[in-house]
Write a protein that holds these residues in place. Structure first.
Motif, PDB file in Angstrom:
ATOM      1  N   GLY A 187      -4.901  14.729 -13.575  1.00 36.03           N
ATOM      2  CA  GLY A 187      -4.270  13.440 -13.833  1.00 36.03           C
ATOM      3  C   GLY A 187      -5.198  12.304 -13.460  1.00 36.03           C
ATOM      4  N   HIS A 188      -4.633  11.261 -12.875  1.00 36.99           N
ATOM      5  CA  HIS A 188      -5.440  10.124 -12.417  1.00 36.99           C
ATOM      6  C   HIS A 188      -5.291   9.924 -10.914  1.00 36.99           C
ATOM      7  N   SER A 189      -4.890  10.988 -10.218  1.00 35.44           N
ATOM      8  CA  SER A 189      -4.642  10.859  -8.787  1.00 35.44           C
ATOM      9  C   SER A 189      -5.958  10.687  -8.027  1.00 35.44           C
ATOM     10  N   LYS A 190      -5.877   9.974  -6.915  1.00 34.21           N
ATOM     11  CA  LYS A 190      -7.022   9.802  -6.038  1.00 34.21           C
ATOM     12  C   LYS A 190      -6.526   9.380  -4.664  1.00 34.21           C
ATOM     13  N   ILE A 191      -7.384   9.549  -3.676  1.00 31.10           N
ATOM     14  CA  ILE A 191      -7.121   9.067  -2.319  1.00 31.10           C
ATOM     15  C   ILE A 191      -8.291   8.186  -1.933  1.00 31.10           C
ATOM     16  N   ASP A 192      -8.028   6.923  -1.617  1.00 35.77           N
ATOM     17  CA  ASP A 192      -9.140   6.030  -1.267  1.00 35.77           C
ATOM     18  C   ASP A 192      -8.890   5.213  -0.007  1.00 35.77           C
ATOM     19  N   GLY A 193      -7.668   5.278   0.540  1.00 36.19           N
ATOM     20  CA  GLY A 193      -7.393   4.567   1.776  1.00 36.19           C
ATOM     21  C   GLY A 193      -7.323   3.061   1.628  1.00 36.19           C
ATOM     22  N   LEU A 194      -7.057   2.562   0.432  1.00 36.00           N
ATOM     23  CA  LEU A 194      -7.102   1.115   0.203  1.00 36.00           C
ATOM     24  C   LEU A 194      -5.725   0.471   0.083  1.00 36.00           C
ATOM     25  N   ASP A 195      -4.640   1.249   0.200  1.00 32.27           N
ATOM     26  CA  ASP A 195      -3.323   0.644   0.079  1.00 32.27           C
ATOM     27  C   ASP A 195      -2.773   0.276   1.458  1.00 32.27           C
ATOM     28  N   GLU A 196      -1.594  -0.310   1.483  1.00 29.94           N
ATOM     29  CA  GLU A 196      -1.018  -0.803   2.723  1.00 29.94           C
ATOM     30  C   GLU A 196      -0.723   0.314   3.714  1.00 29.94           C
ATOM     31  N   GLU A 197      -0.526   1.513   3.200  1.00 27.95           N
ATOM     32  CA  GLU A 197      -0.205   2.654   4.058  1.00 27.95           C
ATOM     33  C   GLU A 197      -1.372   3.011   4.975  1.00 27.95           C
ATOM     34  N   HIS A 198      -2.572   2.549   4.621  1.00 25.98           N
ATOM     35  CA  HIS A 198      -3.775   2.958   5.334  1.00 25.98           C
ATOM     36  C   HIS A 198      -4.400   1.808   6.120  1.00 25.98           C
ATOM     37  N   GLU A 199      -3.609   1.062   6.838  1.00 25.91           N
ATOM     38  CA  GLU A 199      -4.154  -0.054   7.593  1.00 25.91           C
ATOM     39  C   GLU A 199      -5.056   0.393   8.736  1.00 25.91           C
ATOM     40  N   ASP A 200      -4.929   1.660   9.162  1.00 22.27           N
ATOM     41  CA  ASP A 200      -5.732   2.110  10.296  1.00 22.27           C
ATOM     42  C   ASP A 200      -7.160   2.481   9.907  1.00 22.27           C
ATOM     43  N   PHE A 201      -7.465   2.654   8.617  1.00 19.47           N
ATOM     44  CA  PHE A 201      -8.859   2.808   8.172  1.00 19.47           C
ATOM     45  C   PHE A 201      -8.980   2.251   6.762  1.00 19.47           C
ATOM     46  N   GLN A 202     -10.127   1.654   6.458  1.00 15.86           N
ATOM     47  CA  GLN A 202     -10.270   0.922   5.196  1.00 15.86           C
ATOM     48  C   GLN A 202     -11.607   1.181   4.497  1.00 15.86           C
ATOM     49  N   TYR A 203     -12.405   2.103   5.003  1.00 14.57           N
ATOM     50  CA  TYR A 203     -13.771   2.204   4.493  1.00 14.57           C
ATOM     51  C   TYR A 203     -14.117   3.585   3.939  1.00 14.57           C
ATOM     52  N   GLY A 204     -13.114   4.253   3.376  1.00 16.00           N
ATOM     53  CA  GLY A 204     -13.411   5.478   2.662  1.00 16.00           C
ATOM     54  C   GLY A 204     -12.827   6.722   3.301  1.00 16.00           C
ATOM     55  N   VAL A 205     -12.664   7.737   2.464  1.00 21.70           N
ATOM     56  CA  VAL A 205     -12.133   9.040   2.851  1.00 21.70           C
ATOM     57  C   VAL A 205     -13.184  10.091   2.533  1.00 21.70           C
ATOM     58  N   GLU A 206     -13.466  10.954   3.488  1.00 23.74           N
ATOM     59  CA  GLU A 206     -14.537  11.938   3.300  1.00 23.74           C
ATOM     60  C   GLU A 206     -14.065  13.346   3.662  1.00 23.74           C
ATOM     61  N   ASP A 207     -14.601  14.317   2.927  1.00 21.23           N
ATOM     62  CA  ASP A 207     -14.565  15.736   3.316  1.00 21.23           C
ATOM     63  C   ASP A 207     -13.157  16.244   3.618  1.00 21.23           C
ATOM     64  N   LEU A 208     -12.292  16.245   2.593  1.00 23.33           N
ATOM     65  CA  LEU A 208     -10.928  16.740   2.744  1.00 23.33           C
ATOM     66  C   LEU A 208     -10.877  18.250   2.536  1.00 23.33           C
ATOM     67  N   ARG A 209     -10.689  18.998   3.629  1.00 17.30           N
ATOM     68  CA  ARG A 209     -10.397  20.424   3.497  1.00 17.30           C
ATOM     69  C   ARG A 209      -8.932  20.610   3.118  1.00 17.30           C
ATOM     70  N   ILE A 210      -8.640  21.779   2.549  1.00 16.95           N
ATOM     71  CA  ILE A 210      -7.271  22.095   2.131  1.00 16.95           C
ATOM     72  C   ILE A 210      -6.880  23.449   2.699  1.00 16.95           C
ATOM     73  N   PHE A 211      -5.645  23.547   3.205  1.00 17.30           N
ATOM     74  CA  PHE A 211      -5.095  24.884   3.400  1.00 17.30           C
ATOM     75  C   PHE A 211      -3.620  24.886   3.042  1.00 17.30           C
ATOM     76  N   ARG A 212      -3.193  26.023   2.503  1.00 19.88           N
ATOM     77  CA  ARG A 212      -1.800  26.183   2.059  1.00 19.88           C
ATOM     78  C   ARG A 212      -0.923  26.484   3.269  1.00 19.88           C
ATOM     79  N   ASP A 213       0.205  25.800   3.349  1.00 19.80           N
ATOM     80  CA  ASP A 213       1.176  26.041   4.405  1.00 19.80           C
ATOM     81  C   ASP A 213       2.546  26.134   3.756  1.00 19.80           C
ATOM     82  N   GLY A 214       2.944  27.340   3.394  1.00 16.19           N
ATOM     83  CA  GLY A 214       4.202  27.536   2.693  1.00 16.19           C
ATOM     84  C   GLY A 214       4.166  26.917   1.313  1.00 16.19           C
ATOM     85  N   GLU A 215       5.111  26.019   1.025  1.00 14.51           N
ATOM     86  CA  GLU A 215       5.200  25.388  -0.276  1.00 14.51           C
ATOM     87  C   GLU A 215       4.351  24.130  -0.398  1.00 14.51           C
ATOM     88  N   GLN A 216       3.748  23.708   0.694  1.00 10.86           N
ATOM     89  CA  GLN A 216       2.940  22.501   0.635  1.00 10.86           C
ATOM     90  C   GLN A 216       1.494  22.811   1.011  1.00 10.86           C
TER      91      GLN A 216
END
Length: 387
Positions: free
Chosen positions: A113-142
């Motif tokens: 799709g067009h999804s992305k994570i950039d940390g630039l919305d109001e939800e991310h007031e605690d950091f504003q300068y980029g998102v790096e190195d997202l690991r993933i692990f499955r935990d049940g349905e999420q």
């Protein structure tokens, strides 16, 4: 692609008689380039490729999903550092976004799709300068995604710039931000759920060299609510010397530092940990990769096997790297491949495809490459390593 289409890895014998395991580099590497996604930058004032690298990986709805760092609209200038034979780079406006990618075969990827994570919305007031190195692990349905949030502009901070951040998602199109570990310089945080539903996290605290492991007494609550458990994270940091998992400096290829790669993979013999080391690679090893010279400093790949019930107990650890940067897109570049950082192969994502390991790596901080091997062969080799 079927498992037969991927390399199984191999064991080679060094001139000294020591056996070394080597991951296979997929024949069509790099499998993802910035050009494919129109990521651009300016190099020495001229337009050039941007960067896409360091992808977390998981299987979702029968497909492989990656969460790579994507860099565009930045610029850099190269300059010759007189003490070494490669160039250094000065970056400007360098900010990382995460673009989820999806693939039916684990090789050919497109945007999810067009999804992305950039940390630039109001939800991310605690950091504003980029998102790096997202690991993933499955935990049940999420799925739980853990990475680094930058609280200062990259290359302009004070050395205390990195914070662990946590997200969850069910579809890789909508993400719930769970918060940040605010008070600690912390990156390369890799969680996993062990036996009896116990939650562990492997971490490194720059500038520390070593790799640490902690168990969360409050389990998922502690992982998914980092703001609520700041005190516990800080206690881990202050008592980290009692929780060393792997020490740096044991081997030349890890003399500078070690850090976790993908979340550990559960096997019958133990938790398989693919990790990276930074150090020098001698001529005896580089000969096996067809290189003419040793590598003074590189990011390379190693492996360890951890006890199933007590992952803080290391059962086996490779004494030699299982992969070193050796291709132009990993090592120093050439006329076809320009690199943002030389001599880097950085394992981030791991998928077990019917007994074949697909290891997704960042290469040269520019591209995504795929390394493969047979799981059973790597485990057998690890168990032949006498501590």
């Amino acid at each position: 692609m079927e498992p037969k289409d991927f390399g199984l890895g191999k064991i080679v014998k060094l001139k000294s008689g020591i056996e070394m395991f080597m991951l296979d580099s997929f024949r069509d590497n790099p499998i993802i380039t910035p050009e494919q996604f129109n990521l651009t930058c300016k190099k020495d004032g001229k337009m050039a490729e941007g960067a896409i690298f360091n992808p977390g990986a998981e299987v979702f709805d029968g497909r492989v999903v990656l969460t790579p760092r994507c860099h565009t609209n930045y610029s850099f200038r190269s300059f010759l550092y007189k003490y070494i034979r490669v160039k250094r780079l000065r970056f400007k406006n360098y900010q990382s976004q995460i673009w989820p990618l999806v693939s039916e075969d684990g090789i050919h990827f497109k945007r999810l799709g067009h999804s992305k994570i950039d940390g630039l919305d109001e939800e991310h007031e605690d950091f504003q300068y980029g998102v790096e190195d997202l690991r993933i692990f499955r935990d049940g349905e999420q799925f739980v995604l853990v990475g680094t949030g930058k609280i200062n502009p990259p290359f302009k901070g004070n050395g205390n710039d990195d914070r662990t951040i946590v997200y969850t998602t069910r579809d890789f199109e909508k993400f719930k931000y769970r918060g940040m570990v605010a008070d600690i310089q912390l990156r390369n945080t890799v969680p996993f759920v062990g036996e009896d539903d116990r939650v562990f996290v492997i971490s490194r605290f720059p500038p520390d060299q070593h790799m640490y492991i902690f168990e969360f007494p409050e389990g998922r609550n502690q992982l998914l609510n980092p703001r609520k458990y700041q005190r516990e994270w800080l206690d881990n940091f202050q008592n980290r010397e009692n929780h060393i998992l792997l020490k740096a400096g044991v081997f030349p290829h890890e003399c500078e530092k070690v850090g976790a790669g993908p979340p550990p993979l559960r096997t019958e013999k133990g938790w398989l940990l693919i990790y990276r080391g930074v150090g020098s690679v001698g001529k005896e090893i580089t000969d096996c990769y067809g290189l003419e010279e040793e590598i003074d400093r590189s990011y390379n790949i190693s492996a360890a096997l951890l006890d199933l019930k007590e992952p803080s107990r290391v059962l086996y650890r490779t004494k030699l790297p299982i992969y070193v940067p050796s291709k132009p897109y990993e090592l120093y570049g050439d006329n076809k491949y320009s690199l943002d950082v030389p001599a880097v192969v950085f394992p981030m994502g791991l998928v077990d495809r019917k007994g074949i390991l697909l290891i997704y790596c960042g290469s040269g901080d520019k591209y995504i490459t795929l390394l493969t091997c047979q799981l059973e062969g790597l485990i057998d080799y690890l168990m032949s390593q006498v501590n």
